[in-house]
Design an enzyme around this catalytic site. Structure first.
Site, PDB file in Angstrom:
ATOM      1  CE  LYS A 288     -58.122  -4.439  19.350  1.00 33.75           C
ATOM      2  NZ  LYS A 288     -58.328  -5.310  18.259  1.00 33.75           N
TER       3      LYS A 288
ATOM      4  CB  SER B 275     -56.055  -5.400  15.043  1.00 38.26           C
ATOM      5  OG  SER B 275     -57.446  -5.610  16.200  1.00 38.26           O
TER       6      SER B 275
ATOM      7  CB  SER C  12     -58.674  -8.614  15.302  1.00 40.22           C
ATOM      8  OG  SER C  12     -58.374  -8.127  14.497  1.00 40.22           O
TER       9      SER C  12
END
Lengths: 476, 495
Positions: free
Chosen positions: B82, B157, B181
């Site tokens: 990420k 997210s 997330s």
């Protein structure tokens, strides 16, 4: 000022003498090229985290103990949020609701009166960097070397009533931080700095007046002068029927005035909250006990002891205890010769003079206290004169040589042989008949003229007591 | 894509790792297969913000040159990370314009661990800006799409990571979880997502959103793969004062030791049932619980009575921390700086107004407000108290059972743009996940089948005791093994 009374509180920032910064391993060294003592942590890069310096916590706790604070076994770092280019994270890591130390006090003596000044709290925080405004290219630069350097802020109660008391308190704090070794005390480099909250109120009134916060007080003298100016200024304001405004004022040492910097309406809302990147600071009971046991004798106690044990005057004791190394030196030298008053005189005379000339401190010289003690001893024993001692002091200080061996090797040992001195006395009398006449006519002060002549002949080595004795006899 | 490539990317992380170790596959072959898959799927799903492309082939060839290393548990395994995690030498944007082309010189702790373990880091995955969002639509660059249906969101997210794993671009990914997330996008994309206990994985190098809530964790296609990745990234880090000094358990050993669910007490919180949950989600989760019972687990009714307050507490604490954490993005030292500022205030205001998206600005304002003088007690302090009550709820419930179960998301993946105009409704999507972050406990999400109505993946969330990742993974592995996993999503190629 008869009608008014000043109310003064001080906020003192002392840089802790750790090798590395409060939350990273960068060096705290002063004077490095800009942005060389900087890493991703103290420059506020994304994703990095602070890790507290255990030594800084220890120093803060020791300071708290020295000024009679409660040291909290658990304290909390909090973020103080504001924007400024020298603040790379956008917040300072400080302590707010639960500081490391609280509820202390310090006794000060001014004009023979002892007063107790409350210490509200001591908290740890990291320093900001430095903005540098360049007129040349109309630009601003940021140096982050200082960013993250560990500080303690020592906040007093508003217990001081005059500039003298404020300075006495500040000097007492200064002596303590230096004694403990937690701060180098250097005010010029900003390692020890102070803001003053000053207000005045009609004598007898309980409520405080509106205060001004004075900044940029980077010497004891400036603290004194700025507070005196501010008290007078506030008095003028009140006497003109105006009200004192709560604001921050900058002291201008050149003009000796304080100037408004920002008002209350521009005051920041710092939005303090516990720093989620840091666990509460926990201090083990064993550590607290050990640090307490390790506390050195502090300046006030030592001053009293030197007066009691060595019969020093208060003034002498104060000068000698202002610096721990100086006091250590004094005690070691006295142990050698058993003459505290003479040691004190030689230290305050020759030693401090030579130190000041070289701009060094006593722990930076080659001369050991044993050498100074021996020097006092050989002067007292008549081996050399006080004048010779004074003349050779600089050399002894530089070389670290032991005085007795030094003066013997240089042939500086005093002539105490009466026959050798008598020859010189006779010569001086024979060479200066006019002065002999004048002396006999009553100008007895001329004895020092003859002394000078004889000293020149003996290269200063004649025992002055013997010379005086012989002169008086021969000039009869 | 060649059939060989397709076959390779469909393997689990554990499988490909073993084949690499046995030299049945070369690191270059595996990496090339992933790059092929990325090339084929990326136009449709936009999972990556930075594709390191050919550079990783050179890394793979270097690994092949040196040969497999038994000391490197991820030798030759291609992964994605990420974009909230710093990667030395590779751009790190956090899904935001304000970081510009920021390229850090330091790896996040977890990234460094992956590299040391021999992994090949293919690229950086898309995300909601600064991890603020539940759909990856708040990325400043492009929305990521769900590999199972590209008209739908992947969740967020860590939507880029979940999509990247589900699409077969990589064998696993690191995400971050502040309020769900990792678990929520895992649920929406049909993969496994694990949020470890707060402090289990160092946050060093994780661009902070809510520092007291953020954790890094793996997204994979199987529970075993998640355990493998956690084994590599867990551990104490002296550079994170909040990382736990506890030893790391033997997760693979825990998995091997458990063959069924006998003796496992599964608590089903009353608050995680009923109202607001789409029937297709309820049905799939209930079927999974029935399967768990078949496997020997007992089901216990428990309560987490303060759950209704978790959204309110979360949306005070997280924005408060964010408002301070994001203060460093000021245009002074790095990242985006406004052109020709008039003065200092103008530099700050325009750099930040231009650099931050709407949702980030909304949360900065929220956080600034709740910390303001005069409001702190009513908001932040109160939220901190509620947080303690929520933690106590979990402690009480977990004293009566070993694992708590419930849906990870009340609905399956929704359509792109469907909720973007209604931030409150979007916030509600995290209702089942964010109380766990407030409590600091570990939780993972496993796929439990496809929704009967939507045909989209449904995820079951399993929550455990602090530092109980071993037990949690072992139970999840048994259940997931019995239910099966959907594997790589086929449809997204060329869509």
């Amino acid at each position: 000022m008869a009608l008014y009374e000043a109310v003064i509180g001080l906020e003192v920032h002392a840089q802790l003498r750790t090798r590395s910064k409060l939350f990273c391993s960068c060096s705290t060294a002063f004077g490095a090229a800009p942005n060389t003592n900087v890493c991703e942590v103290c420059s506020g890069m994304p994703g990095v985290l602070p890790v507290p310096n255990a030594r800084a916590v220890e120093y803060a706790a020791r300071m708290g103990m020295a000024v009679n604070c409660t040291v909290n076994p658990v304290s909390v770092f909090a973020r103080k949020n504001y924007f400024y280019p020298d603040l790379p994270k956008g917040y300072q890591i400080s302590q707010f609701e639960t500081p490391i130390c609280e509820h202390g006090h310090l006794d000060i003596t001014v004009n023979g009166q002892t007063r107790r000044i409350g210490i509200t709290r001591i908290h740890m925080e990291d320093d900001a960097g430095k903005n540098i405004h360049s007129a040349g290219d109309n630009a601003s630069y940021v140096d982050l070397n200082r960013s993250g350097v560990p500080l303690i802020e020592i906040v007093s109660e508003p217990d001081m009533r005059s500039a003298e008391e404020a300075v006495a308190y500040l000097k007492a704090l200064h002596a303590i931080v230096v004694y403990l070794g937690v701060c180098d005390g250097n005010m010029e480099e900003g390692s020890f700095r102070c803001d003053a909250n000053v207000s005045i109120r009609p004598k007898g009134q309980q409520e405080f007046g509106t205060r001004a916060e004075l900044k940029n007080l980077n010497s004891f003298r400036n603290v004194q002068r700025a507070i005196e100016y501010e008290i007078a200024r506030q008095q003028d304001v009140l006497e003109d029927g105006d009200a004192v405004v709560q604001e921050t004022r900058l002291y201008d040492a050149v003009k000796n005035v304080t100037v408004s910097m920002r008002g209350k309406e521009e005051a920041h809302d710092y939005r303090y909250f516990p720093d989620p990147d840091l666990m509460p600071v926990r201090i083990a009971a064993e550590d607290l006990a050990r640090w307490r046991a390790d506390l050195p004798e502090l300046p006030q106690a030592r001053r009293a002891r030197l007066m009691e044990q060595h019969g020093l005057s208060e003034q002498d004791a104060e000068v000698l205890t202002a610096d721990r190394a100086l006091a250590d030196f004094f005690e070691a030298a006295t142990a050698v010769c058993g003459q505290p008053k003479k040691v004190s005189n030689m230290m305050q005379g020759a030693l401090l003079r030579e130190l000041n000339q070289r701009a060094v401190t006593v722990d930076a010289i080659a001369m050991r206290p044993e050498a100074l003690g021996e020097l006092v001893r050989i002067v007292e024993a008549g081996l050399i004169s006080a004048k010779i001692a004074n003349d050779i002091f600089g050399e002894l200080l530089e070389s670290g040589a032991m005085p007795e061996a030094f003066v013997k090797e240089r042939g500086l040992v005093q002539i105490s042989d009466t026959s050798a001195i008598e020859t010189a006395v006779d010569e001086a009398i024979a060479e200066n008949p006019a002065e002999v006449e004048a002396y006999k006519g009553g100008k007895t002060k001329l004895i020092s003229f003859f002394m000078g002549q004889i000293m020149r002949k003996t290269k200063g080595k004649a025992n002055p007591a013997l010379v005086t004795e012989l002169l008086q006899k021969k000039l009869g | 894509m060649s059939d060989t490539s397709t076959a390779i990317v469909s393997l689990s992380l554990a499988d490909v790792r073993d084949r690499l170790a046995r030299r049945e596959l070369t690191a270059e072959q595996v990496t090339a297969a992933c790059l092929d898959r990325i090339a084929a799927t990326e136009p449709a799903i936009a999972a990556l913000l930075t594709n390191r492309g050919e550079a990783v082939l050179a890394e793979a060839r270097a690994l092949d040159g040196a040969g497999p290393d038994p000391a490197k548990p991820l030798w030759g395994v291609p992964l994605t990370v990420k974009d909230a995690l710093t990667t030395a030498g590779t751009r790190t944007t956090c899904g935001s314009r304000i970081l510009g082309d920021f390229t850090p010189h330091y790896d996040a702790f977890a990234v460094a661990r992956l590299r040391e373990a021999g992994a090949v880091i293919l690229g950086k995955t898309n995300m909601d800006e600064f991890a603020m969002g539940s759909s990856t639509e708040n990325s400043a660059f492009a929305p990521t799409r769900n590999p199972w249906n590209v008209a739908r969101v992947p969740g967020g997210s860590s939507g880029g990571s979940a999509a990247s794993v589900a699409a077969g671009q990589c064998f696993g990914s690191l995400g971050t979880d502040t309020g769900g997330s990792i678990r929520q996008p895992a649920s929406l994309c049909g993969c496994v997502g694990l949020k470890p206990t707060y402090g289990r994985v160092s946050r060093f190098g994780l661009v902070a959103y809510g520092s007291s809530l953020d954790q890094i964790g793996p997204l994979t296609r199987t529970v075993e793969d998640a355990a493998l990745l956690l084994s590599v990234i867990a551990g104490h880090d002296p550079r994170d004062a909040t990382s736990a000094a506890l030893p790391v358990d033997d997760y693979m050993g825990a998995l091997a030791a458990r063959k069924d669910l006998s003796g496992v007490r599964i608590g089903v919180p009353r608050e995680f049932r009923g109202e607001g949950i789409d029937p297709e989600v309820s049905a799939a989760c209930q079927a999974a619980l029935d399967k768990a019972q078949e496997l020997g687990a007992s089901i216990v009714d428990v309560e987490l009575p303060h759950t209704p307050y978790s959204i309110a507490a979360y949306y005070i604490i997280a924005p408060a921390e964010a408002s301070s954490n994001l203060a460093r993005f000021d245009g002074v030292r790095y990242g985006r700086r406004a052109e020709s500022p008039r003065d200092l205030a103008d530099l700050y205001v325009r750099s930040r107004a231009e650099g931050f998206g709407d949702e980030v600005q909304r949360r900065i304002m929220l956080g600034t407000y709740v910390l303001s003088s005069g409001y702190y007690d009513a908001y932040y302090r109160k939220a901190a108290q509620v947080r303690r009550l929520i933690r106590e709820d979990y402690e009480k419930a977990l004293a009566r059972c070993d694992v708590l179960c419930g849906p990870a998301s009340p609905v399956t993946a929704w359509g792109l743009g469907e909720l973007t105009s209604d931030p409150l409704k979007m916030y509600m999507m995290d209702v089942f996940t964010l109380s766990l972050n407030l409590a600091g406990l570990p939780g993972l999400c496993i796929p439990v089948g496809m929704g009967g109505r939507s045909g989209m993946p449904v995820g079951l969330q399993m929550l455990g005791r602090a530092f109980g990742e071993g037990d949690l993974l072992a139970a999840a592995n048994v259940l997931s093994g019995a239910l099966g996993v959907p594997g790589v999503a086929p449809a997204c190629e060329g869509a």
